[in-house]
Write a protein that holds these residues in place. Structure first.
Motif, mmCIF file in Angstrom:
data_model
loop_
_atom_site.group_PDB
_atom_site.id
_atom_site.type_symbol
_atom_site.label_atom_id
_atom_site.label_comp_id
_atom_site.label_asym_id
_atom_site.label_seq_id
_atom_site.Cartn_x
_atom_site.Cartn_y
_atom_site.Cartn_z
ATOM 1 N N GLU A 1 -2.089 -27.955 47.275
ATOM 2 C CA GLU A 1 -2.090 -26.654 46.604
ATOM 3 C C GLU A 1 -0.850 -26.621 45.734
ATOM 4 O O GLU A 1 0.242 -26.923 46.209
ATOM 5 N N PHE A 2 -1.008 -26.306 44.474
ATOM 6 C CA PHE A 2 0.155 -26.258 43.575
ATOM 7 C C PHE A 2 -0.101 -25.210 42.506
ATOM 8 O O PHE A 2 -1.225 -24.735 42.328
ATOM 9 N N MET A 3 0.984 -24.846 41.825
ATOM 10 C CA MET A 3 0.830 -23.843 40.781
ATOM 11 C C MET A 3 0.656 -24.535 39.449
ATOM 12 O O MET A 3 1.215 -25.605 39.219
ATOM 13 N N TYR B 1 -4.270 -26.790 28.286
ATOM 14 C CA TYR B 1 -2.845 -27.086 28.247
ATOM 15 C C TYR B 1 -2.215 -26.728 29.581
ATOM 16 O O TYR B 1 -2.119 -25.551 29.925
ATOM 17 N N GLY B 2 -1.820 -27.736 30.344
ATOM 18 C CA GLY B 2 -1.292 -27.472 31.688
ATOM 19 C C GLY B 2 0.194 -27.778 31.823
ATOM 20 O O GLY B 2 0.713 -28.709 31.204
ATOM 21 N N ILE B 3 0.852 -26.964 32.623
ATOM 22 C CA ILE B 3 2.231 -27.244 33.054
ATOM 23 C C ILE B 3 2.273 -26.992 34.561
ATOM 24 O O ILE B 3 1.663 -26.027 35.035
ATOM 25 N N THR C 1 5.368 -25.823 40.083
ATOM 26 C CA THR C 1 5.817 -26.248 41.418
ATOM 27 C C THR C 1 6.208 -27.733 41.421
ATOM 28 O O THR C 1 6.840 -28.206 42.360
ATOM 29 N N ARG C 2 5.819 -28.473 40.388
ATOM 30 C CA ARG C 2 6.331 -29.837 40.216
ATOM 31 C C ARG C 2 7.631 -29.814 39.408
ATOM 32 O O ARG C 2 8.511 -30.657 39.606
ATOM 33 N N LEU C 3 7.739 -28.856 38.502
ATOM 34 C CA LEU C 3 8.939 -28.785 37.665
ATOM 35 C C LEU C 3 10.195 -28.528 38.484
ATOM 36 O O LEU C 3 11.260 -29.068 38.165
#
Ligand code: ATP
Ligand code: MG
Length: 440
Positions: free
Chosen positions: A154-156, A317-319, A322-324
């Protein structure tokens, strides 16, 4: 925020499960907690950083003309059957049945849903271009979730979707996001390099991944080293200027840059040897132009100026916020802990009371805490009765950019120490000077 009343569960020991520094530091600083494999809670300190990252992403999306909405995490399988992706997506998709046995899914991405929203109400080219985005949780049942929130299940994601009448229009929409991404990552204190990329299950024919160079990155990347110093589009960038944005895109794609999937050894070897950069990287953003891949099967069309119906040209277009957060830590830390760029720091300043209970120290800290809070700063006040050494270690670990340290000796002279977390430089100054530094 008074630390004595806050919730910041610091770990003294290094967690064994953490393989990379950002995961280790996020756990030690009490930013996240794993709830089940690849599924995390964001604890208060982590949530503050995540919110600041999202605020910057949002500002730059809005500046580029994208419009925010919010779509649900749960989607009906029907939509995905229309596009043909329900079967194609495979095991990464979490499939669920509701009480009526209707097939649902936890969205791994939202092309279908946003196309459905679009087709239900947009009928004319006059309403284009349109770019809709949201910042929402996604679920992908990754084979190997790892590195904390760097690769979770699960991520944003901030996912934006553009709609245009023509391919040319769609390219301008693509360039808007391209420039917005350069600005976004720069404001987060990161140097992200756009690299030609494979389009994967999203499909399409024009795509760039935005990659941060880091030894712990999962991707192998190859690029010209000049990208490291390229200028970022300024605040005054005119996102309506087709030529202006094309020039930015052309410049940032003029030199070699590709991920391993798209790597062309011969083209890379044509770059003079001293200018080649072959490294590892973290993918923090990915943009796609995929034409009518979804609009055709799902019947998303508008009436053009010619009076005829046209399937719209789309991009997505994804960013990954929660990984950043861990990516920022990978890029900015030292042996003592995290060093947040000011733009995303959970607090602007931490006030350290070296002797809680001592009247002069308490009064001084309260004064500074009140003044800076009133000036709109996010202040953490360490008012606990921990030992000074523990307080310093905590302040360094959580990476707040500036520490104001109030100890009995300095306070007796009406002074405090101000420490810069990044350089370690300490300066003794009057209480008033310390306050004015932030209030100015
Ligand atoms: P990857 O190649 O890393 O698996 P992807 O290409 O499948 O990612 P996209 O569909 O391009 O991912 O998603 C857009 C962005 O969402 C990525 O650039 C990344 O920042 C983020 N993202 C994707 N998968 C994850 C994940 N499992 N955990 C955290 N963030 C993710
Ligand atoms: Mg990708």
């Amino acid at each position: 925020m008074r630390l004595s009343r806050y919730f910041m569960p610091i770990l003294k020991e290094n967690p064994k499960e953490a393989e990379i520094v950002s995961h280790r530091l996020m756990l030690r600083a009490g930013m996240i907690r794993q709830q089940s494999q690849g599924i995390y809670s964001w604890l208060p300190l982590g949530k503050r950083v995540l919110d600041k990252v999202n605020a910057i992403i949002r500002e730059e999306q809005n500046r580029a003309g994208a419009i925010e909405l919010s779509m649900p995490t749960l989607q009906s399988a029907e939509l995905w059957q229309e596009s043909g992706r329900y079967d194609a997506y495979g095991k990464e998709m979490l499939r669920i049945k509701d009480r009526q046995e209707r097939p649902m899914l936890y969205g791994p991405t939202n092309e279908e849903m946003v196309t459905d929203i679009f087709r239900s109400s947009v009928k004319s080219y006059k309403d284009l271009p349109l770019n809709l985005y949201h910042i929402q949780l996604k679920f992908r049942d990754e084979i190997r979730p790892r590195f904390g929130t760097m690769r979770s299940r699960e991520f944003m994601m901030k996912d934006a979707y553009s709609f245009d009448l023509t391919r040319e229009g769609a390219e301008h929409s693509y360039n808007k996001m391209f420039a917005a991404y350069l600005r976004t990552f720069d404001r987060l204190g990161l140097r992200a390099i756009p690299m030609r990329a494979d389009t994967g299950p999203i499909g399409g024919n024009l795509s760039h991944e935005f990659i941060i160079l880091a030894d712990t990155g999962e991707s192998e990347v190859f690029c010209h080293k000049d990208f490291v110093d390229f200028d970022i589009p300024g605040e005054s960038t005119d996102f309506d200027s087709v030529e202006g944005l094309q020039a930015i895109f052309d410049k940032w794609t003029s030199l070699y840059a590709a991920t391993s999937e798209m790597h062309d050894e011969a083209a890379f070897n044509a770059v003079p040897e001293g200018e080649r950069l072959s490294a590892r990287g973290i993918e923090v953003g990915h943009i796609f132009y995929f034409g009518t891949k979804y609009s055709e099967p799902m019947g998303a069309k508008v009436q053009g100026p010619d009076g005829k119906e046209h399937f719209v040209h789309m991009g997505s277009y994804g960013i990954g916020p929660t990984r950043l957060v861990p990516a920022i830590i990978e890029a900015s830390h030292d042996d003592n802990g995290i060093i947040w760029p000011a733009s995303v720091a959970p607090f602007d300043v931490v006030v350290i009371n070296m002797k809680a209970g001592d009247q002069a120290c308490d009064d001084t800290c309260e004064l500074i805490y009140a003044a800076l809070t009133k000036a709109g700063k996010d202040v953490l006040y360490d008012d606990t009765d921990d030992r000074a050494g523990t307080k310093f270690a905590t302040a360094d670990l959580i990476g707040v950019p500036v520490q104001i340290i109030a100890g009995p000796r300095a306070v007796a002279n009406g002074e405090v120490e101000v420490k810069d977390r990044k350089t370690g430089a300490r300066e003794t100054m009057t209480i008033e000077a310390a306050i004015n530094r932030f209030v100015a």
